[in-house]
Design a protein around this motif. Structure first.
Motif, PDB file in Angstrom:
ATOM      1  N   GLU A 146       0.820  -1.202   0.000  1.00 42.92           N
ATOM      2  CA  GLU A 146       0.000   0.000   0.000  1.00 42.92           C
ATOM      3  C   GLU A 146       0.858   1.257   0.000  1.00 42.92           C
ATOM      4  OE1 GLU A 146      -3.175   0.580  -0.297  1.00 42.92           O
ATOM      5  OE2 GLU A 146      -3.765  -1.525  -0.444  1.00 42.92           O
ATOM      6  N   ALA A 147       1.934   1.209   0.772  1.00 43.30           N
ATOM      7  CA  ALA A 147       2.807   2.379   0.858  1.00 43.30           C
ATOM      8  C   ALA A 147       3.490   2.676  -0.466  1.00 43.30           C
ATOM      9  CB  ALA A 147       3.851   2.171   1.950  1.00 43.30           C
ATOM     10  N   SER A 148       3.858   1.630  -1.197  1.00 46.32           N
ATOM     11  CA  SER A 148       4.608   1.809  -2.450  1.00 46.32           C
ATOM     12  C   SER A 148       3.731   1.678  -3.691  1.00 46.32           C
ATOM     13  CB  SER A 148       5.745   0.789  -2.518  1.00 46.32           C
ATOM     14  OG  SER A 148       5.257  -0.533  -2.358  1.00 46.32           O
ATOM     15  N   ASP A 149       2.424   1.488  -3.490  1.00 47.41           N
ATOM     16  CA  ASP A 149       1.460   1.369  -4.596  1.00 47.41           C
ATOM     17  C   ASP A 149       1.835   0.222  -5.535  1.00 47.41           C
ATOM     18  OD1 ASP A 149      -0.835   2.022  -5.993  1.00 47.41           O
ATOM     19  OD2 ASP A 149       0.196   3.436  -7.308  1.00 47.41           O
ATOM     20  N   VAL A 150       2.112  -0.940  -4.935  1.00 46.63           N
ATOM     21  CA  VAL A 150       2.478  -2.139  -5.687  1.00 46.63           C
ATOM     22  C   VAL A 150       1.319  -3.119  -5.648  1.00 46.63           C
ATOM     23  CG1 VAL A 150       3.992  -4.161  -5.736  1.00 46.63           C
ATOM     24  CG2 VAL A 150       4.953  -1.893  -5.321  1.00 46.63           C
ATOM     25  N   TYR A 151       1.010  -3.694  -6.800  1.00 46.65           N
ATOM     26  CA  TYR A 151      -0.077  -4.679  -6.885  1.00 46.65           C
ATOM     27  C   TYR A 151       0.404  -6.037  -6.369  1.00 46.65           C
ATOM     28  CZ  TYR A 151      -3.144  -8.206  -8.947  1.00 46.65           C
ATOM     29  OH  TYR A 151      -3.964  -9.290  -9.130  1.00 46.65           O
ATOM     30  N   LEU A 152      -0.413  -6.669  -5.530  1.00 43.96           N
ATOM     31  CA  LEU A 152      -0.091  -7.996  -5.017  1.00 43.96           C
ATOM     32  C   LEU A 152      -0.920  -9.039  -5.763  1.00 43.96           C
ATOM     33  CD1 LEU A 152       0.069  -7.495  -1.144  1.00 43.96           C
ATOM     34  CD2 LEU A 152       1.933  -7.492  -2.792  1.00 43.96           C
ATOM     35  N   SER A 153      -0.245  -9.997  -6.372  1.00 42.76           N
ATOM     36  CA  SER A 153      -0.958 -11.053  -7.080  1.00 42.76           C
ATOM     37  C   SER A 153      -1.573 -12.033  -6.095  1.00 42.76           C
ATOM     38  CB  SER A 153      -0.002 -11.798  -8.016  1.00 42.76           C
ATOM     39  OG  SER A 153       0.915 -12.578  -7.262  1.00 42.76           O
ATOM     40  N   HIS A 154      -2.530 -12.815  -6.573  1.00 44.57           N
ATOM     41  CA  HIS A 154      -3.142 -13.830  -5.714  1.00 44.57           C
ATOM     42  C   HIS A 154      -2.126 -14.890  -5.316  1.00 44.57           C
ATOM     43  CE1 HIS A 154      -3.486 -15.481  -9.797  1.00 44.57           C
ATOM     44  NE2 HIS A 154      -3.540 -16.680  -9.242  1.00 44.57           N
ATOM     45  N   TRP A 155      -1.113 -15.115  -6.173  1.00 45.74           N
ATOM     46  CA  TRP A 155      -0.055 -16.063  -5.834  1.00 45.74           C
ATOM     47  C   TRP A 155       0.716 -15.574  -4.608  1.00 45.74           C
ATOM     48  CZ3 TRP A 155      -0.517 -20.619  -7.787  1.00 45.74           C
ATOM     49  CH2 TRP A 155      -0.933 -20.825  -9.104  1.00 45.74           C
ATOM     50  N   PHE A 156       1.043 -14.281  -4.611  1.00 51.75           N
ATOM     51  CA  PHE A 156       1.806 -13.695  -3.510  1.00 51.75           C
ATOM     52  C   PHE A 156       1.052 -13.856  -2.189  1.00 51.75           C
ATOM     53  CE2 PHE A 156       3.140 -10.418  -0.623  1.00 51.75           C
ATOM     54  CZ  PHE A 156       4.502 -10.268  -0.830  1.00 51.75           C
ATOM     55  N   VAL A 157      -0.226 -13.503  -2.201  1.00 52.22           N
ATOM     56  CA  VAL A 157      -1.032 -13.590  -0.990  1.00 52.22           C
ATOM     57  C   VAL A 157      -1.165 -15.042  -0.537  1.00 52.22           C
ATOM     58  CG1 VAL A 157      -3.304 -13.134   0.009  1.00 52.22           C
ATOM     59  CG2 VAL A 157      -2.281 -11.485  -1.581  1.00 52.22           C
ATOM     60  N   LEU A 158      -1.345 -15.947  -1.493  1.00 53.66           N
ATOM     61  CA  LEU A 158      -1.485 -17.364  -1.164  1.00 53.66           C
ATOM     62  C   LEU A 158      -0.234 -17.915  -0.487  1.00 53.66           C
ATOM     63  CD1 LEU A 158      -3.177 -20.018  -1.530  1.00 53.66           C
ATOM     64  CD2 LEU A 158      -1.915 -20.373  -3.654  1.00 53.66           C
ATOM     65  N   VAL A 159       0.913 -17.652  -1.073  1.00 51.04           N
ATOM     66  CA  VAL A 159       2.169 -18.154  -0.513  1.00 51.04           C
ATOM     67  C   VAL A 159       2.439 -17.524   0.850  1.00 51.04           C
ATOM     68  CG1 VAL A 159       4.679 -18.238  -0.822  1.00 51.04           C
ATOM     69  CG2 VAL A 159       3.168 -18.675  -2.760  1.00 51.04           C
ATOM     70  N   THR A 160       2.205 -16.224   0.960  1.00 50.94           N
ATOM     71  CA  THR A 160       2.432 -15.540   2.237  1.00 50.94           C
ATOM     72  C   THR A 160       1.514 -16.083   3.324  1.00 50.94           C
ATOM     73  OG1 THR A 160       3.056 -13.505   1.070  1.00 50.94           O
ATOM     74  CG2 THR A 160       2.475 -13.302   3.388  1.00 50.94           C
TER      75      THR A 160
END
Length: 266
Positions: free
Chosen positions: A131-145
């Motif tokens: 959010e701070a850097s305005d970067v899009y998070l993919s569903h893969w990223f959220v899933l792995v995290t």
């Protein structure tokens, strides 16, 4: 904080680095506020714990009143600072604060939910950086995290349960767990985390070789960590990761391959 900007290949931009540094300060402040409230609430129980008795509030070095005042100040500074950087960061900080406070009051005594709530806190941290850097998070990223966080928290619970075998568990939720169930949950979380990472690595639009190569140290890291948990370690994940040379080596190799894929493609 760094995960999302690094994965997006923008952490080397000065503006992004400053935004991420701000997000790091915000989340550190809000985490400290939550920990102070937790320490005040648990001070009597901490005084009989072999290591937690050294915490400032439990040891009598900081009064409960002073700790609460400092916690309120830190929370206020964090939310104001987050809003100044990005509204989404302030929201992430607020959610993290509410999550950790509700955990201290309710969820830590509820089996399964105690693991999921802590794991959610781990997910909120990279979300704050994004959010701070305005970067899009993919569903893969959220899933792995998410599943990686569940893996680590489950491993911690398993280590705690094994250490307190034959004694009355200090943590209420541990009375609801069995080693067998935690081992199964650990395996499921590891499998989901691995599948998510492999799926992400093999579907990159370019330089797939770098990401595919990073799968090996990633999976080896999970296996190594699980083996150490099986040997009785894992109550303090950060100490385990920093002290085990194999885990450190695998972390370095994975980081080099991962960042190689990100920045070669840029």
């Amino acid at each position: 904080m760094l995960a999302a900007p690094c994965a997006a290949g923008v952490i080397d931009r000065t503006s992004v680095a400053l935004e991420v540094a701000g997000a790091f300060a915000v989340m550190c402040a809000v985490s400290s506020a939550a920990y102070l409230i937790n320490d005040v609430r648990d001070r009597e129980q901490d005084r009989v714990h072999p290591t937690k008795r050294l915490r400032p509030v439990a040891a009598g070095e900081v009064s409960p009143r002073a700790a609460v005042v400092l916690a309120i100040a830190l929370a206020g500074i964090a939310l104001a600072g987050g809003a100044a950087i990005a509204p989404g960061l302030a929201l992430a900080a607020l959610l993290y604060l509410l999550l950790t406070l509700s955990y201290s009051i309710w969820w830590r005594g509820v089996a399964v939910l105690d693991i999921l709530v802590i794991a959610a806190g781990f997910v909120l941290r990279p979300l704050a950086g994004a959010e701070a850097s305005d970067v899009y998070l993919s569903h893969w990223f959220v899933l792995v995290t998410a599943f990686g966080a569940v893996f680590l928290v489950t491993a911690k619970r398993l280590a705690e349960l094994r250490e307190q075998r034959g004694a009355e568990p200090l943590r209420a939720s541990l009375r609801m767990y069995s080693q067998r169930r935690l081992v199964v949950a650990l395996a499921v979380a590891a499998a989901a985390c691995s599948a998510g990472y492999v799926g992400w690595a093999l579907t990159r639009p370019a330089h797939v070789a770098w990401y595919a190569a990073s799968v090996a140290p990633f999976l080896a890291w999970l296996v190594r960590y699980a083996m150490l948990i099986g040997a009785g370690a894992g109550q303090a994940p950060e100490e385990l990761i920093l002290r085990d040379r194999v885990l450190l080596a695998l972390s370095i190799v994975w980081s080099l391959l991962f960042l190689g894929g990100v920045y070669v493609s840029h």
